[in-house]
Write an enzyme that holds these catalytic residues in place. Structure first.
Site, PDB file in Angstrom:
ATOM      1  N   HIS A  66      41.427  40.454  14.865  1.00  0.00           N
ATOM      2  CA  HIS A  66      39.843  39.850  14.753  1.00  0.00           C
ATOM      3  C   HIS A  66      39.187  39.936  13.715  1.00  0.00           C
ATOM      4  O   HIS A  66      38.244  40.815  13.336  1.00  0.00           O
ATOM      5  CB  HIS A  66      38.976  40.469  15.734  1.00  0.00           C
ATOM      6  CG  HIS A  66      37.699  39.650  16.303  1.00  0.00           C
ATOM      7  ND1 HIS A  66      37.589  38.897  18.174  1.00  0.00           N
ATOM      8  CD2 HIS A  66      36.776  39.311  15.745  1.00  0.00           C
ATOM      9  CE1 HIS A  66      36.378  37.973  17.851  1.00  0.00           C
ATOM     10  NE2 HIS A  66      36.116  37.984  16.538  1.00  0.00           N
ATOM     11  N   ASN A 118      38.249  29.899  22.203  1.00  0.00           N
ATOM     12  CA  ASN A 118      37.134  30.093  21.971  1.00  0.00           C
ATOM     13  C   ASN A 118      35.850  28.121  21.646  1.00  0.00           C
ATOM     14  O   ASN A 118      36.600  27.796  20.452  1.00  0.00           O
ATOM     15  CB  ASN A 118      36.793  30.754  20.207  1.00  0.00           C
ATOM     16  CG  ASN A 118      38.155  31.974  20.851  1.00  0.00           C
ATOM     17  OD1 ASN A 118      37.728  32.537  21.939  1.00  0.00           O
ATOM     18  ND2 ASN A 118      37.576  32.574  19.981  1.00  0.00           N
ATOM     19  N   ARG A 159      36.821  41.602  27.327  1.00  0.00           N
ATOM     20  CA  ARG A 159      37.817  40.706  25.824  1.00  0.00           C
ATOM     21  C   ARG A 159      37.827  41.657  24.858  1.00  0.00           C
ATOM     22  O   ARG A 159      36.935  41.085  24.377  1.00  0.00           O
ATOM     23  CB  ARG A 159      38.007  39.494  25.821  1.00  0.00           C
ATOM     24  CG  ARG A 159      38.652  39.379  24.380  1.00  0.00           C
ATOM     25  CD  ARG A 159      39.303  37.871  23.632  1.00  0.00           C
ATOM     26  NE  ARG A 159      39.466  37.573  22.893  1.00  0.00           N
ATOM     27  CZ  ARG A 159      38.610  36.903  21.889  1.00  0.00           C
ATOM     28  NH1 ARG A 159      37.539  36.388  21.770  1.00  0.00           N
ATOM     29  NH2 ARG A 159      39.727  37.136  20.678  1.00  0.00           N
ATOM     30  N   GLU A 206      36.476  32.925  24.355  1.00  0.00           N
ATOM     31  CA  GLU A 206      34.717  33.123  24.026  1.00  0.00           C
ATOM     32  C   GLU A 206      33.926  31.610  24.143  1.00  0.00           C
ATOM     33  O   GLU A 206      34.629  30.379  24.250  1.00  0.00           O
ATOM     34  CB  GLU A 206      34.612  33.124  22.426  1.00  0.00           C
ATOM     35  CG  GLU A 206      35.290  34.558  21.855  1.00  0.00           C
ATOM     36  CD  GLU A 206      35.077  34.778  20.327  1.00  0.00           C
ATOM     37  OE1 GLU A 206      34.217  34.752  19.812  1.00  0.00           O
ATOM     38  OE2 GLU A 206      35.942  35.401  20.186  1.00  0.00           O
ATOM     39  N   GLU A 221      41.504  33.411  16.577  1.00  0.00           N
ATOM     40  CA  GLU A 221      40.966  31.812  15.449  1.00  0.00           C
ATOM     41  C   GLU A 221      41.495  32.046  14.102  1.00  0.00           C
ATOM     42  O   GLU A 221      41.082  32.291  12.682  1.00  0.00           O
ATOM     43  CB  GLU A 221      39.421  32.189  15.624  1.00  0.00           C
ATOM     44  CG  GLU A 221      38.747  31.566  16.373  1.00  0.00           C
ATOM     45  CD  GLU A 221      37.552  31.816  17.361  1.00  0.00           C
ATOM     46  OE1 GLU A 221      36.460  32.318  15.547  1.00  0.00           O
ATOM     47  OE2 GLU A 221      36.763  31.781  17.745  1.00  0.00           O
ATOM     48  N   TYR A 278      32.439  26.669  20.979  1.00  0.00           N
ATOM     49  CA  TYR A 278      31.122  26.890  20.868  1.00  0.00           C
ATOM     50  C   TYR A 278      30.290  25.434  20.774  1.00  0.00           C
ATOM     51  O   TYR A 278      29.580  25.211  21.313  1.00  0.00           O
ATOM     52  CB  TYR A 278      30.810  27.331  19.632  1.00  0.00           C
ATOM     53  CG  TYR A 278      31.084  28.989  19.079  1.00  0.00           C
ATOM     54  CD1 TYR A 278      29.933  29.613  20.325  1.00  0.00           C
ATOM     55  CD2 TYR A 278      32.003  29.264  19.545  1.00  0.00           C
ATOM     56  CE1 TYR A 278      30.260  31.043  20.171  1.00  0.00           C
ATOM     57  CE2 TYR A 278      32.477  30.600  19.278  1.00  0.00           C
ATOM     58  CZ  TYR A 278      31.874  32.058  19.752  1.00  0.00           C
ATOM     59  OH  TYR A 278      31.656  33.150  20.015  1.00  0.00           O
TER      60      TYR A 278
HETATM   61  C1  BGC Z   1      34.054  34.405  16.299  1.00  0.00           C
HETATM   62  C2  BGC Z   1      33.402  35.505  16.833  1.00  0.00           C
HETATM   63  C3  BGC Z   1      32.181  35.144  15.842  1.00  0.00           C
HETATM   64  C4  BGC Z   1      31.568  33.779  17.599  1.00  0.00           C
HETATM   65  C5  BGC Z   1      30.356  32.920  16.946  1.00  0.00           C
HETATM   66  C6  BGC Z   1      33.586  33.192  16.635  1.00  0.00           C
HETATM   67  O1  BGC Z   1      34.492  32.688  15.595  1.00  0.00           O
HETATM   68  O2  BGC Z   1      35.417  35.016  17.774  1.00  0.00           O
HETATM   69  O3  BGC Z   1      33.428  36.886  16.222  1.00  0.00           O
HETATM   70  O4  BGC Z   1      30.992  36.157  16.423  1.00  0.00           O
HETATM   71  O5  BGC Z   1      32.065  32.871  16.576  1.00  0.00           O
HETATM   72  O6  BGC Z   1      29.932  32.391  15.655  1.00  0.00           O
END
Ligand code: BGC
Length: 454
Positions: A120, A291, A76, A351, A165, A293
């Protein structure tokens, strides 16, 4: 062997143009908002910029060879709008477009499925000079740019994403000013959100007229949880935070309405959009990208802005270098929530990854990153669990292929599965890359048993 990942499941890594390419003005490209932002003192840690980044623009073929060595089946990447249209609209820059054509051809020759993101965060500066995401014309500008890309690459790109995002673009770029273009205004943030949704809808409509494959939207979702003993005020604050971050984009796009809570979140800054304009945001997509995290445990606090809530740290939890709690269960929960709330659409984890402290240089030729291996393993197990419970998850992209320019954090935060020495630009696959390669070779089977290579 445990065949928990469906046949055809894509195993990828993700990057974005500005974070890796470098050479931002090469071959006739127009500058993006990150050029000016990086040249404003104090905006990017360490005075870093995307001028060189990972030098991927010049090392693209080596990087694709690296992906092939790892056995990736998907990649991607994002397209820098200003390489293709230096003014953001008007004449096409054939040399800039040519870079993405060569990239896609190299990926296909290596047996890697290209997943292209149109935006992006690197808006052409020329468009920002006309108001950028605040200008109502941006939906047309974006759809015209998208059409240029579909015309050039839809014969070879099976999966397209419009915007990466949109919440971060509006919140970071217009609400808190920590990302380009660096504004700090709640009303502008609400407008930038709406214009992005209009641009997304226009680009999807353009795709329906000329595209042959699949198009979707990529959002970042961060579940808002309550700590034990939460009060009614905490509960209310968490609901507002959830509406602001997690439903502001998907609800209008897929259900044709903004969450009611946004009126309270934005207060006097909320633009009263006409009903017909909001309903027009509803545009069916072929897939959704998540995405993921972290989650956030929140409590009510008047110091929060725009939502009066703040995150609270969890004792005993593991936190990454960006201060994000490791919480894989929330990835499974989020995939199932998206599956149920938004009509069972195909989902991709576009992501997922972590910045941990990595040694700044290789030691005896190696970079060991056991925390990242643990992060990937536990999150892939969460994907597996969501699939087992019925979510239609079709692929996973680790963030990121390479250590790269982590926006306002500069190069200090390393998310890569592949280490980059920013002095020599040498790439070294970390233990996590080698672990991921082994897992891909087994199509994810026996996840718990794939040990990090010695
Ligand atoms: C983004 C990336 C970023 C990653 C880590 C995401 O919000 O799409 O560009 O590097 O998080 O912060």
């Amino acid at each position: 062997m445990n065949p928990a990942f469906p046949p055809g499941f894509l195993w990828g890594c993700a990057t974005s143009a500005h974070q890796i390419e470098g050479s931002p003005l090469a071959d006739g490209a127009g500058p993006s908002i990150w050029q000016r932002f990086a040249r404003t003192p104090g905006r990017i840690a360490g005075g870093d910029s995307g001028d060189v980044a990972c030098d991927h623009y010049r090392r693209m073929h080596d990087d694709v060879a690296l992906m092939k060595d790892l056995g990736l089946t998907a990649y991607r990447f994002s397209i820098n709008w200003g390489r293709v249209l230096p003014e953001g609209r008007g004449p096409v820059n054939a040399a800039g477009l040519g870079f993405y054509e060569r990239l896609v051809d190299a990926l296909l020759a290596a047996g890697i499925t290209p997943l292209a993101t149109l935006y992006h965060w690197d808006l052409p500066q020329a468009l920002d000079d006309r108001g950028g995401w605040l200008n109502p014309d941006i939906a047309h500008w974006f759809a015209d740019y998208a059409a240029v890309m579909y015309r050039a690459l839809d014969d070879r790109v099976p999966l397209w994403a419009t915007i990466n995002e949109p919440w971060v673009v509006a919140d970071g770029g217009y609400m808190h000013g920590v990302l380009a273009p660096g504004h700090r205004c709640a009303h502008e943030a609400a407008v930038a959100a709406h214009r992005q949704l209009q641009a997304h809808a226009a680009a999807v409509r353009a795709y329906r007229a000329m595209g042959r494959h699949q198009i979707g939207l990529v959002v970042n979702i961060e579940p808002k949880h309550l700590a034990p003993g939460a009060t009614g005020a905490d509960r209310h604050a968490a609901a507002l935070a959830d509406a602001y971050m997690n439903r502001q984009y998907l609800d209008p796009t897929l259900l044709g309405r903004y969450p009611d809570e946004l009126r309270e979140v934005f207060g006097a800054s909320w633009p009263d959009w006409p009903d017909a304009e909001v309903e027009a945001l509803k545009t069916p997509v072929d897939w959704l990208g998540l995405n993921y995290y972290t989650r956030a445990v929140v409590q009510a606090d008047p110091a929060g802005w725009p939502v009066k809530a703040v995150p609270v740290r969890q004792p005993g939890a593991i936190y990454t270098e960006t201060g994000w709690e490791l919480h894989p269960q929330s990835l499974a929960d989020t995939l199932l929530w998206m599956h149920q709330r938004y009509g069972g659409l195909p989902l991709y984890v576009t992501e997922n990854g972590a910045a941990f402290y990595d040694p700044p240089h290789t030691i005896e030729g190696r970079i060991d990153d056991p925390l990242r291996v643990h992060y990937l393993r536990t999150h892939l197990a969460a994907v597996q669990s969501a699939i087992a419970q019925g979510a239609d998850v079709r692929g996973y992209c680790a963030w990121s292929l390479l250590d790269n320019l982590e926006w306002a954090h500069g190069f200090a935060k390393r998310f890569g599965l592949v280490h980059v020495d920013f002095q020599t630009l040498q790439r070294t696959p970390k233990a996590s890359a080698r672990w991921y390669a082994q897992l891909i070779a087994r199509h994810g089977a026996d996840l718990a048993e794939v040990a990090p290579p010695a």
